[in-house]
Design a protein around this motif. Structure first.
Motif, PDB file in Angstrom:
ATOM      1  N   ALA A  52       0.832  -1.212   0.000  1.00 24.94           N
ATOM      2  CA  ALA A  52       0.000   0.000   0.000  1.00 24.94           C
ATOM      3  C   ALA A  52       0.867   1.263   0.000  1.00 24.94           C
ATOM      4  CB  ALA A  52      -0.945   0.004   1.196  1.00 24.94           C
ATOM      5  N   THR A  53       2.057   1.186   0.593  1.00 22.69           N
ATOM      6  CA  THR A  53       2.937   2.359   0.612  1.00 22.69           C
ATOM      7  C   THR A  53       3.533   2.636  -0.768  1.00 22.69           C
ATOM      8  OG1 THR A  53       5.001   1.197   1.175  1.00 22.69           O
ATOM      9  CG2 THR A  53       3.587   1.880   3.013  1.00 22.69           C
ATOM     10  N   LEU A  54       3.506   1.637  -1.631  1.00 25.59           N
ATOM     11  CA  LEU A  54       4.114   1.760  -2.955  1.00 25.59           C
ATOM     12  C   LEU A  54       3.089   2.001  -4.055  1.00 25.59           C
ATOM     13  CD1 LEU A  54       6.658  -1.139  -2.492  1.00 25.59           C
ATOM     14  CD2 LEU A  54       7.086   1.304  -2.238  1.00 25.59           C
ATOM     15  N   GLY A  55       1.824   1.762  -3.739  1.00 26.03           N
ATOM     16  CA  GLY A  55       0.739   2.046  -4.669  1.00 26.03           C
ATOM     17  C   GLY A  55       0.905   1.402  -6.029  1.00 26.03           C
ATOM     18  N   GLU A  56       0.639   2.181  -7.060  1.00 23.08           N
ATOM     19  CA  GLU A  56       0.642   1.677  -8.430  1.00 23.08           C
ATOM     20  C   GLU A  56       2.035   1.361  -8.959  1.00 23.08           C
ATOM     21  OE1 GLU A  56      -1.531   4.393 -10.867  1.00 23.08           O
ATOM     22  OE2 GLU A  56      -3.396   4.041  -9.788  1.00 23.08           O
ATOM     23  N   ARG A  57       3.053   1.701  -8.189  1.00 20.27           N
ATOM     24  CA  ARG A  57       4.415   1.367  -8.611  1.00 20.27           C
ATOM     25  C   ARG A  57       4.630  -0.143  -8.642  1.00 20.27           C
ATOM     26  NH1 ARG A  57       4.556   5.695  -5.241  1.00 20.27           N
ATOM     27  NH2 ARG A  57       5.498   7.593  -6.050  1.00 20.27           N
ATOM     28  N   MET A  58       3.896  -0.864  -7.752  1.00 19.82           N
ATOM     29  CA  MET A  58       3.989  -2.328  -7.746  1.00 19.82           C
ATOM     30  C   MET A  58       3.394  -2.856  -9.044  1.00 19.82           C
ATOM     31  SD  MET A  58       5.605  -3.491  -5.186  1.00 19.82           S
ATOM     32  CE  MET A  58       5.316  -5.173  -5.694  1.00 19.82           C
ATOM     33  N   GLY A  59       4.155  -3.706  -9.707  1.00 21.04           N
ATOM     34  CA  GLY A  59       3.705  -4.253 -10.975  1.00 21.04           C
ATOM     35  C   GLY A  59       4.015  -3.343 -12.146  1.00 21.04           C
ATOM     36  N   GLY A  60       4.447  -2.125 -11.854  1.00 22.42           N
ATOM     37  CA  GLY A  60       4.838  -1.184 -12.900  1.00 22.42           C
ATOM     38  C   GLY A  60       6.326  -0.941 -12.808  1.00 22.42           C
ATOM     39  N   GLU A  61       6.692   0.175 -12.163  1.00 20.06           N
ATOM     40  CA  GLU A  61       8.107   0.509 -11.989  1.00 20.06           C
ATOM     41  C   GLU A  61       8.840  -0.547 -11.172  1.00 20.06           C
ATOM     42  OE1 GLU A  61       8.807   4.865 -10.999  1.00 20.06           O
ATOM     43  OE2 GLU A  61       6.657   4.626 -10.651  1.00 20.06           O
ATOM     44  N   ILE A  62       8.120  -1.157 -10.229  1.00 19.03           N
ATOM     45  CA  ILE A  62       8.694  -2.218  -9.397  1.00 19.03           C
ATOM     46  C   ILE A  62       8.098  -3.527  -9.888  1.00 19.03           C
ATOM     47  CG2 ILE A  62       8.949  -3.137  -7.067  1.00 19.03           C
ATOM     48  CD1 ILE A  62       8.300  -0.235  -6.078  1.00 19.03           C
ATOM     49  N   HIS A  63       8.889  -4.292 -10.611  1.00 19.33           N
ATOM     50  CA  HIS A  63       8.388  -5.548 -11.170  1.00 19.33           C
ATOM     51  C   HIS A  63       8.222  -6.609 -10.084  1.00 19.33           C
ATOM     52  CE1 HIS A  63       7.646  -8.672 -14.087  1.00 19.33           C
ATOM     53  NE2 HIS A  63       8.605  -9.392 -13.545  1.00 19.33           N
ATOM     54  N   ALA A  64       9.161  -6.673  -9.153  1.00 22.85           N
ATOM     55  CA  ALA A  64       9.103  -7.684  -8.103  1.00 22.85           C
ATOM     56  C   ALA A  64       9.725  -7.129  -6.826  1.00 22.85           C
ATOM     57  CB  ALA A  64       9.841  -8.944  -8.528  1.00 22.85           C
ATOM     58  N   LEU A  65       9.094  -7.480  -5.710  1.00 26.08           N
ATOM     59  CA  LEU A  65       9.597  -7.064  -4.402  1.00 26.08           C
ATOM     60  C   LEU A  65       9.470  -8.243  -3.448  1.00 26.08           C
ATOM     61  CD1 LEU A  65      10.597  -4.831  -2.448  1.00 26.08           C
ATOM     62  CD2 LEU A  65       8.185  -4.308  -2.010  1.00 26.08           C
ATOM     63  N   ALA A  66      10.602  -8.830  -3.080  1.00 25.56           N
ATOM     64  CA  ALA A  66      10.623  -9.895  -2.086  1.00 25.56           C
ATOM     65  C   ALA A  66      10.647  -9.234  -0.716  1.00 25.56           C
ATOM     66  CB  ALA A  66      11.844 -10.778  -2.278  1.00 25.56           C
ATOM     67  N   LEU A  67       9.730  -9.637   0.146  1.00 25.70           N
ATOM     68  CA  LEU A  67       9.598  -8.980   1.446  1.00 25.70           C
ATOM     69  C   LEU A  67       9.877  -9.907   2.609  1.00 25.70           C
ATOM     70  CD1 LEU A  67       6.288  -6.936   1.065  1.00 25.70           C
ATOM     71  CD2 LEU A  67       8.595  -6.026   1.343  1.00 25.70           C
TER      72      LEU A  67
END
Length: 80
Positions: A52-67
């Protein structure tokens, strides 16, 4: 997108959070996030808070984020 920008977005979006973000290619990242807000939440709910802190960037500018998401106590920095 770079790791420092992601760290800033996460820490600004989750008050009191501490994030460490790594990623050299500009689209794939790994993050460890420590936040009191994770207390009592299952991993999926914790991840949703971060996304939620990254919004629309997830799947766009940020392709993958391992948490990896931890409370301060789980990270060994809370009151014992």
């Amino acid at each position: 997108m770079n790791a420092e920008t992601i760290r800033t977005l996460i820490e600004n979006g989750l008050p009191g959070a501490q994030a460490r973000v790594q990623g050299d290619d500009g689209v794939h990242f790994e993050a460890t996030v420590v936040a009191e807000a994770f207390r009592g939440k299952l991993p999926l709910a914790r991840h949703r808070l971060v996304y939620a802190t990254l919004g629309e960037r997830m799947g766009g500018e940020i392709h993958a984020l391992a948490l990896k998401t931890l409370t301060p106590e789980e990270a060994g920095i809370g009151d014992s």
